[in-house]
Scaffold this motif. Structure first.
Motif, PDB file in Angstrom:
ATOM      1  N   UNK A   1       0.765  -1.165   0.153  1.00  0.00           N
ATOM      2  CA  UNK A   1       0.079   0.041   0.102  1.00  0.00           C
ATOM      3  C   UNK A   1       0.838   1.291   0.015  1.00  0.00           C
ATOM      4  N   UNK A   2       1.873   1.340   0.872  1.00  0.00           N
ATOM      5  CA  UNK A   2       3.034   2.439   0.885  1.00  0.00           C
ATOM      6  C   UNK A   2       3.680   2.725  -0.536  1.00  0.00           C
ATOM      7  N   UNK A   3       4.039   1.556  -1.115  1.00  0.00           N
ATOM      8  CA  UNK A   3       4.594   1.555  -2.602  1.00  0.00           C
ATOM      9  C   UNK A   3       3.600   2.199  -3.349  1.00  0.00           C
ATOM     10  N   UNK A   4       2.267   1.766  -3.387  1.00  0.00           N
ATOM     11  CA  UNK A   4       1.222   2.342  -4.355  1.00  0.00           C
ATOM     12  C   UNK A   4       1.061   3.629  -4.337  1.00  0.00           C
ATOM     13  N   UNK A   5       0.754   4.076  -2.945  1.00  0.00           N
ATOM     14  CA  UNK A   5       0.565   5.445  -2.739  1.00  0.00           C
ATOM     15  C   UNK A   5       1.913   6.361  -3.058  1.00  0.00           C
ATOM     16  N   UNK A   6       3.055   6.002  -2.882  1.00  0.00           N
ATOM     17  CA  UNK A   6       4.108   6.670  -3.233  1.00  0.00           C
ATOM     18  C   UNK A   6       4.269   6.759  -4.673  1.00  0.00           C
ATOM     19  N   UNK A   7       4.107   5.579  -5.539  1.00  0.00           N
ATOM     20  CA  UNK A   7       4.179   5.889  -6.909  1.00  0.00           C
ATOM     21  C   UNK A   7       2.990   6.719  -7.734  1.00  0.00           C
ATOM     22  N   UNK A   8       1.886   6.649  -6.913  1.00  0.00           N
ATOM     23  CA  UNK A   8       0.703   7.488  -7.341  1.00  0.00           C
ATOM     24  C   UNK A   8       1.151   8.595  -7.147  1.00  0.00           C
ATOM     25  N   UNK A   9       1.733   9.270  -5.979  1.00  0.00           N
ATOM     26  CA  UNK A   9       2.009  10.476  -5.577  1.00  0.00           C
ATOM     27  C   UNK A   9       3.238  11.011  -6.741  1.00  0.00           C
ATOM     28  N   UNK A  10       4.074  10.137  -7.082  1.00  0.00           N
ATOM     29  CA  UNK A  10       5.355  10.727  -8.042  1.00  0.00           C
ATOM     30  C   UNK A  10       4.641  10.694  -9.315  1.00  0.00           C
ATOM     31  N   UNK A  11       3.647  10.004  -9.510  1.00  0.00           N
ATOM     32  CA  UNK A  11       2.999  10.198 -11.202  1.00  0.00           C
ATOM     33  C   UNK A  11       2.347  11.383 -11.360  1.00  0.00           C
ATOM     34  N   UNK A  12       1.916  12.140 -10.289  1.00  0.00           N
ATOM     35  CA  UNK A  12       1.458  13.345 -10.574  1.00  0.00           C
ATOM     36  C   UNK A  12       2.357  14.279 -10.866  1.00  0.00           C
ATOM     37  N   UNK A  13       3.475  14.319 -10.627  1.00  0.00           N
ATOM     38  CA  UNK A  13       4.653  15.135 -10.886  1.00  0.00           C
ATOM     39  C   UNK A  13       5.139  15.001 -12.449  1.00  0.00           C
ATOM     40  N   UNK A  14       6.080  16.190 -12.699  1.00  0.00           N
ATOM     41  CA  UNK A  14       6.399  16.142 -14.089  1.00  0.00           C
ATOM     42  C   UNK A  14       7.385  14.969 -14.160  1.00  0.00           C
ATOM     43  N   UNK A  15       8.134  14.791 -13.106  1.00  0.00           N
ATOM     44  CA  UNK A  15       9.277  13.624 -13.305  1.00  0.00           C
ATOM     45  C   UNK A  15       8.616  12.324 -13.498  1.00  0.00           C
ATOM     46  N   UNK A  16       7.410  11.975 -12.834  1.00  0.00           N
ATOM     47  CA  UNK A  16       6.649  11.003 -12.996  1.00  0.00           C
ATOM     48  C   UNK A  16       6.222  10.772 -14.469  1.00  0.00           C
ATOM     49  N   UNK A  17       5.674  11.630 -14.938  1.00  0.00           N
ATOM     50  CA  UNK A  17       5.336  11.500 -16.588  1.00  0.00           C
ATOM     51  C   UNK A  17       6.386  11.161 -17.364  1.00  0.00           C
ATOM     52  N   UNK A  18       7.708  11.644 -17.067  1.00  0.00           N
ATOM     53  CA  UNK A  18       8.997  11.173 -17.735  1.00  0.00           C
ATOM     54  C   UNK A  18       9.072   9.719 -17.468  1.00  0.00           C
ATOM     55  N   UNK A  19       9.153   9.346 -16.173  1.00  0.00           N
ATOM     56  CA  UNK A  19       9.363   7.983 -15.771  1.00  0.00           C
ATOM     57  C   UNK A  19       8.232   7.110 -16.790  1.00  0.00           C
ATOM     58  N   UNK A  20       6.937   7.402 -16.474  1.00  0.00           N
ATOM     59  CA  UNK A  20       5.992   6.467 -17.073  1.00  0.00           C
ATOM     60  C   UNK A  20       6.138   6.444 -18.585  1.00  0.00           C
ATOM     61  N   UNK A  21       6.527   7.712 -19.207  1.00  0.00           N
ATOM     62  CA  UNK A  21       6.600   7.552 -20.657  1.00  0.00           C
ATOM     63  C   UNK A  21       7.790   6.484 -21.239  1.00  0.00           C
ATOM     64  N   UNK A  22       8.929   6.860 -20.231  1.00  0.00           N
ATOM     65  CA  UNK A  22      10.071   5.877 -20.322  1.00  0.00           C
ATOM     66  C   UNK A  22       9.705   4.354 -20.382  1.00  0.00           C
ATOM     67  N   UNK A  23       9.020   4.137 -19.349  1.00  0.00           N
ATOM     68  CA  UNK A  23       8.590   2.640 -19.199  1.00  0.00           C
ATOM     69  C   UNK A  23       7.755   2.380 -20.465  1.00  0.00           C
ATOM     70  N   UNK A  24       6.799   3.033 -20.860  1.00  0.00           N
ATOM     71  CA  UNK A  24       5.819   2.722 -21.911  1.00  0.00           C
ATOM     72  C   UNK A  24       6.692   2.582 -23.090  1.00  0.00           C
ATOM     73  N   UNK A  25       7.766   3.483 -23.445  1.00  0.00           N
ATOM     74  CA  UNK A  25       8.421   3.258 -24.708  1.00  0.00           C
ATOM     75  C   UNK A  25       9.341   1.999 -24.483  1.00  0.00           C
ATOM     76  N   UNK A  26       9.838   1.640 -23.273  1.00  0.00           N
ATOM     77  CA  UNK A  26      10.905   0.388 -23.113  1.00  0.00           C
ATOM     78  C   UNK A  26      10.004  -0.816 -23.447  1.00  0.00           C
ATOM     79  N   UNK A  27       8.726  -0.926 -22.859  1.00  0.00           N
ATOM     80  CA  UNK A  27       7.942  -2.282 -22.844  1.00  0.00           C
ATOM     81  C   UNK A  27       7.440  -2.452 -24.283  1.00  0.00           C
ATOM     82  N   UNK A  28       7.064  -1.179 -24.953  1.00  0.00           N
ATOM     83  CA  UNK A  28       6.623  -1.331 -26.514  1.00  0.00           C
ATOM     84  C   UNK A  28       7.538  -1.945 -27.454  1.00  0.00           C
ATOM     85  N   UNK A  29       8.961  -1.845 -27.066  1.00  0.00           N
ATOM     86  CA  UNK A  29       9.881  -2.281 -27.816  1.00  0.00           C
ATOM     87  C   UNK A  29      10.143  -3.674 -27.632  1.00  0.00           C
ATOM     88  N   UNK A  30       9.537  -4.384 -26.606  1.00  0.00           N
ATOM     89  CA  UNK A  30       9.695  -5.809 -26.473  1.00  0.00           C
ATOM     90  C   UNK A  30       8.863  -6.581 -27.171  1.00  0.00           C
TER      91      UNK A  30
END
Length: 220
Positions: free
Chosen positions: A69-98
């Motif tokens: 639960x703590x990890x989920x809330x921490x990631x959810x808070x991080x995703x609301x920031x500009x840095x979180x958008x960069x991380x999510x975009x990077x993960x999506x691009x990486x996974x879509x190349x596999x």
């Protein structure tokens, strides 16, 4: 007791018992899966009704849930920031190349998004005629295309995490008086959870209905 009566009683019992058994099985499966998580929990015993009981496994399960639960809330808070958008975009691009894994990744991500927030984002349910004489339940998404068509989500039954996104003219579907919960109940139950329809009074055309007056007969 007639044959139809005992069949109805047996079916009613299954409707109550089977969901409980499936839910219990899933809970037990998750519990034993969480007990296998390698967390540093030492063996501890407490006395219950005069017998020593080891509570290491329940503590490990509880600690695992708290950390999750703590990890989920921490990631959810991080995703609301500009840095979180960069991380999510990077993960999506990486996974879509596999190859192969991108299908699993996108499908699971879409399923989670639909289950967690899809029901809240679905708007008014409507009826759309997919084939001549056949209507299906769809939901407004609040989106529209550049040429003025409304974007609807047409879910499959009983799994609403899959479906079709259709673009139709506003006059190509029929408005209903249903709530989102009522329409979802029908789709999730594959039609068996259809609520009783209340009769809706027909609109009266006041132009066509005139008060009838008894003719005044006879000459003075």
């Amino acid at each position: 007791m007639t044959s139809a009566s005992w069949k109805r009683d047996f079916a009613s019992g299954l409707i109550i018992l089977v969901p409980l058994l499936v839910t219990t099985y899933i809970i037990l499966w998750l519990y034993f899966a969480l007990t296998a998580v390698p967390l540093p929990v030492e063996s501890q015993t407490i006395e219950i009704f005069g017998e020593a009981v080891d509570v290491a496994e329940p503590l490990r399960v509880l600690l695992t849930l708290v950390i999750f639960v703590l990890v989920v809330f921490s990631l959810g808070y991080l995703m609301r920031t500009a840095f979180g958008d960069i991380i999510e975009g990077t993960i999506d691009r990486t996974m879509n190349q596999l190859p192969g894994l991108r299908v699993v990744y996108n499908a699971s991500k879409m399923a989670v998004e639909t289950v967690v927030s899809g029901a809240d984002e679905l708007q008014e349910p409507v009826k759309i005629e997919t084939w001549q004489g056949m209507r299906m339940t769809a939901f407004k998404t609040g989106k529209s295309t550049e040429d003025g068509r409304d974007v609807l989500f047409l879910p499959t039954a009983p799994n609403i995490t899959t479906g079709f996104v259709v673009e139709v003219d506003p006059d190509s579907y029929e408005e209903t008086n249903e709530r989102v919960e009522e329409a979802l109940t029908r789709v999730l139950s594959a039609g068996f959870g259809e609520a009783e329809q209340t009769s809706i009074p027909m609109a009266v055309d006041t132009d066509d209905e005139e008060s009838e007056e008894s003719p005044v007969g006879g000459d003075a």
